[in-house]
Design a protein around this motif. Structure first.
Motif, PDB file in Angstrom:
ATOM      1  N   ALA A   1      -1.739  -4.928   8.029  1.00  0.00           N
ATOM      2  CA  ALA A   1      -0.195  -5.226   8.370  1.00  0.00           C
ATOM      3  C   ALA A   1       0.596  -4.686   6.991  1.00  0.00           C
ATOM      4  CB  ALA A   1       0.109  -6.511   8.700  1.00  0.00           C
ATOM      5  N   HIS A   2       0.277  -5.204   5.888  1.00  0.00           N
ATOM      6  CA  HIS A   2       0.954  -4.774   4.625  1.00  0.00           C
ATOM      7  C   HIS A   2       0.959  -3.188   4.533  1.00  0.00           C
ATOM      8  CE1 HIS A   2       2.322  -5.358   0.512  1.00  0.00           C
ATOM      9  NE2 HIS A   2       1.496  -4.286   0.320  1.00  0.00           N
ATOM     10  N   GLU A   3      -0.010  -2.501   4.727  1.00  0.00           N
ATOM     11  CA  GLU A   3      -0.142  -1.040   4.297  1.00  0.00           C
ATOM     12  C   GLU A   3       0.430  -0.479   5.695  1.00  0.00           C
ATOM     13  OE1 GLU A   3      -1.127  -0.027   1.516  1.00  0.00           O
ATOM     14  OE2 GLU A   3      -1.857  -1.951   0.907  1.00  0.00           O
ATOM     15  N   THR A   4       0.393  -0.833   6.682  1.00  0.00           N
ATOM     16  CA  THR A   4       1.335  -0.122   7.875  1.00  0.00           C
ATOM     17  C   THR A   4       2.663  -0.437   7.580  1.00  0.00           C
ATOM     18  OG1 THR A   4      -0.429  -1.015   9.367  1.00  0.00           O
ATOM     19  CG2 THR A   4       1.351  -0.042  10.282  1.00  0.00           C
ATOM     20  N   GLY A   5       3.232  -1.620   7.088  1.00  0.00           N
ATOM     21  CA  GLY A   5       4.489  -1.982   6.626  1.00  0.00           C
ATOM     22  C   GLY A   5       4.981  -0.766   5.634  1.00  0.00           C
ATOM     23  N   HIS A   6       4.337  -0.273   4.600  1.00  0.00           N
ATOM     24  CA  HIS A   6       4.678   0.693   3.759  1.00  0.00           C
ATOM     25  C   HIS A   6       4.685   1.951   4.442  1.00  0.00           C
ATOM     26  CE1 HIS A   6       4.328  -0.867  -0.161  1.00  0.00           C
ATOM     27  NE2 HIS A   6       2.981  -1.185   0.130  1.00  0.00           N
ATOM     28  N   ALA A   7       4.069   2.561   5.433  1.00  0.00           N
ATOM     29  CA  ALA A   7       4.189   3.363   6.277  1.00  0.00           C
ATOM     30  C   ALA A   7       5.390   3.637   7.266  1.00  0.00           C
ATOM     31  CB  ALA A   7       2.868   3.657   7.184  1.00  0.00           C
TER      32      ALA A   7
ATOM     33  N   HIS B   1       9.838  -2.197  -0.904  1.00  0.00           N
ATOM     34  CA  HIS B   1       8.827  -1.545  -0.252  1.00  0.00           C
ATOM     35  C   HIS B   1       7.430  -2.623  -0.528  1.00  0.00           C
ATOM     36  CE1 HIS B   1       7.496   2.035   1.436  1.00  0.00           C
ATOM     37  NE2 HIS B   1       8.474   2.535   1.049  1.00  0.00           N
ATOM     38  N   GLU B   2       7.318  -2.983  -1.607  1.00  0.00           N
ATOM     39  CA  GLU B   2       5.980  -4.043  -1.642  1.00  0.00           C
ATOM     40  C   GLU B   2       6.478  -5.304  -0.949  1.00  0.00           C
ATOM     41  OE1 GLU B   2       3.421  -3.109  -2.469  1.00  0.00           O
ATOM     42  OE2 GLU B   2       2.191  -4.675  -3.406  1.00  0.00           O
ATOM     43  N   SER B   3       7.430  -5.772  -0.772  1.00  0.00           N
ATOM     44  CA  SER B   3       7.870  -7.106  -0.194  1.00  0.00           C
ATOM     45  C   SER B   3       8.042  -6.753   1.371  1.00  0.00           C
ATOM     46  CB  SER B   3       9.164  -7.471  -0.759  1.00  0.00           C
ATOM     47  OG  SER B   3       9.840  -8.738   0.244  1.00  0.00           O
TER      48      SER B   3
ATOM     49  N   THR C   1      -0.963   1.691  -2.393  1.00  0.00           N
ATOM     50  CA  THR C   1       0.078   2.508  -1.970  1.00  0.00           C
ATOM     51  C   THR C   1       1.006   2.703  -3.166  1.00  0.00           C
ATOM     52  OG1 THR C   1      -0.210   1.891   0.245  1.00  0.00           O
ATOM     53  CG2 THR C   1       2.194   2.695  -0.455  1.00  0.00           C
ATOM     54  N   MET C   2       1.461   1.858  -3.696  1.00  0.00           N
ATOM     55  CA  MET C   2       2.477   1.912  -4.806  1.00  0.00           C
ATOM     56  C   MET C   2       1.757   2.419  -6.119  1.00  0.00           C
ATOM     57  SD  MET C   2       5.083   0.473  -3.590  1.00  0.00           S
ATOM     58  CE  MET C   2       6.361   0.067  -4.902  1.00  0.00           C
ATOM     59  N   ASN C   3       0.456   2.555  -6.081  1.00  0.00           N
ATOM     60  CA  ASN C   3      -0.045   3.160  -7.225  1.00  0.00           C
ATOM     61  C   ASN C   3      -0.594   4.612  -6.914  1.00  0.00           C
ATOM     62  OD1 ASN C   3      -0.268   1.204  -9.846  1.00  0.00           O
ATOM     63  ND2 ASN C   3      -1.153  -0.227  -7.826  1.00  0.00           N
TER      64      ASN C   3
HETATM   65 ZN   LIG Z   1       1.881  -2.664  -1.031  1.00  0.00          ZN
END
Ligand SMILES: [Zn+2]
Length: 462
Positions: free
Chosen positions: A211-217, A239-241, A437-439
């Motif tokens: 869910a977290h990575e999909t949130g970034h997308a 973004h991370e939040s 993602t953030m890295n």
């Molecule tokens: Zn993240």
């Protein structure tokens, strides 16, 4: 041949987990219908049926099995979920395409019921959680605008390409990420450090991580400017939040999870045992907390510096506090079921956060921008003043905004709150505590890549 029970086919899955009528039961029903039950009542005048020139083709949705939380948290375990849209072999649909594992085909009922622990289960589980996340955001942002579709960053009228999901996309990598360049989500698997015998951890099996990575997308589709490292630290924190909030609200959009949360906490969302129980194993294996565990904090902006993960926890924590406040305000155990109220509060607050993010600036967005949009939208929604008091108070305590009036007095409608702690001019994001993602280098640009190389070099000299 004797039919195997679900328990025999899928060890650990309760018998008749997915009820499917047997031939014997069908025959019984047929006889009962013919002999006992009344026939179809005769209707003297045929009812007019609505006519359309091209009737839409409606394919049935799919039943799937997914891990509720982490497979390691055994008491939560596997759950059955219904995806209302038809799922094609893959699994895939128009927006999400599973890649890298053997194709899974739906059965005669259009369902994808697989055995936990297999590649096929991982493919279906990962697809299903990405799909549920996208559907939740589409519903929450629904306003008739193009943004309500939650297009991917690369989508346009001529480029409808889906998001490619690689459940086993990073062998022997302790990470997961969303890549805009590859139009993909990739999930790693690795041997748990120190495990004997060796235990392989699959990040795709974590509901929170998917869910977290999909949130970034999804957020990258809405705000393409926010993911780039040249933004101030607070924009990176949003973004991370957002990834963590998506994981939390997705859990709270599922009735069984909401009931479990109410029972575990006795309807007190600040009960620490509940927060610390969630996603424990994956958080530890990855060396950082996930989802709800990130909400369990009292961090203020002045304590977070430029470290984006810490900054993200300030925002996640504030939203979680607001959820708890609104839930306490709306709770009325004598009249309404607590779980039903929590579900409704979760739905509303996620929609409010998402719409506030959409209404915020396209680059260099700050927490104060989003907080002020939340105030304005909740007023326009006709919500009671208490909602805005909670938003003002929690963001004030976290040093996001300053309030001209005491926190015990009602907020004045239409007032815009001034920012309190702001990023220093030219402050550079420190993304080391964030997810894959953030890295990813693609979001750093040339200057960022050089900075990362220098940091690597410094590390090697220690
Ligand atoms: Zn993240």
């Amino acid at each position: 041949m004797e039919k195997k029970t679900d328990a025999e086919e899928c060890p650990g899955v309760p018998i008749s987990f997915v009820p499917t009528p047997t031939d014997e039961y069908r025959r019984h029903r047929k006889i009962m219908k013919a002999t006992v039950q009344p026939g179809i009542p005769k209707i003297p005048v045929p009812l007019p049926m609505p006519k359309t020139k091209f009737p839409p083709v409606i394919l049935p949705g799919a039943r799937v099995l997914i891990w509720k939380q982490d497979p390691t948290v055994t008491e939560i375990g596997v759950r059955k979920a219904y995806l209302p849209r038809h799922i094609f072999a893959g699994p895939r649909d128009s927006r999400i395409n599973s890649q890298g594992l053997p194709t899974v085909s739906p059965n005669a009922f259009g369902d994808m019921i697989q055995t936990p622990g297999t590649d096929a289960f991982d493919a279906v589980h990962t697809f299903a959680v990405v799909r549920q996340t996208l559907t939740m955001c589409q519903r929450a942002g629904a306003s008739g605008s193009a943004a309500a579709q939650m297009p991917w960053q690369w989508n346009s009228a001529t480029v409808p390409d889906p998001l490619n999901v690689f459940a086993h996309g990073l062998p022997d990598v302790m990470n997961a990420f969303y890549s805009r360049g590859e139009k993909a989500l990739k999930f790693g698997d690795f041997i748990r450090p120190g495990s004997s015998p060796a235990e392989r951890i699959y990040t795709c099996r974590s509901f929170d991580i998917v869910a977290h990575e999909t949130g970034h997308a999804i957020l990258d589709g809405l705000k393409p400017g926010w993911l780039l490292s040249g933004n101030p630290p607070q924009t990176g924190g949003l973004h991370e939040s957002f990834g963590d909030l998506v994981a939390i609200f997705l859990a709270l959009s599922q009735f069984d999870q909401v009931e479990a949360a109410i029972a575990q906490t006795k309807a007190n969302l600040h009960d620490k045992t509940f927060l610390s129980d969630m996603a424990e194993q994956f958080g530890l294996a990855l060396g950082r907390p996930n989802g709800l565990r990130n909400a369990d904090n009292d961090l203020k902006l002045s304590e977070a510096g430029t470290e984006v993960h810490a900054i993200s926890q300030v925002f996640t924590g504030a939203i979680y506090d607001i959820l708890s406040d609104i839930f306490s305000f709306e709770k009325s155990s004598a009249v309404k079921d607590d779980a039903s109220v929590l579900y409704t509060c979760g739905q509303y607050l996620f929609s409010l956060v998402l719409r506030a993010i959409i209404a915020s600036p396209h680059s260099s967005a700050t927490y104060a921008h989003v907080a002020n949009q939340m105030l304005a939208i909740s007023l326009a929604d006709g919500k009671p003043v208490q909602y805005r008091n909670y938003i003002r108070n929690r963001f004030t305590v976290r040093e996001v905004v300053v309030s001209a009036t005491p926190l015990t007095a009602n907020i004045k409608d239409g007032v815009e709150l001034a920012p309190h702690i702001e990023d220093a001019p030219g402050a550079v994001q420190d993304r080391r505590g964030c997810c894959g993602t953030m890295n990813l280098q693609e979001y750093f640009g040339e200057g960022g890549a050089l900075h990362a190389e220098i940091e690597e070099f410094k590390k090697s000299l220690k």
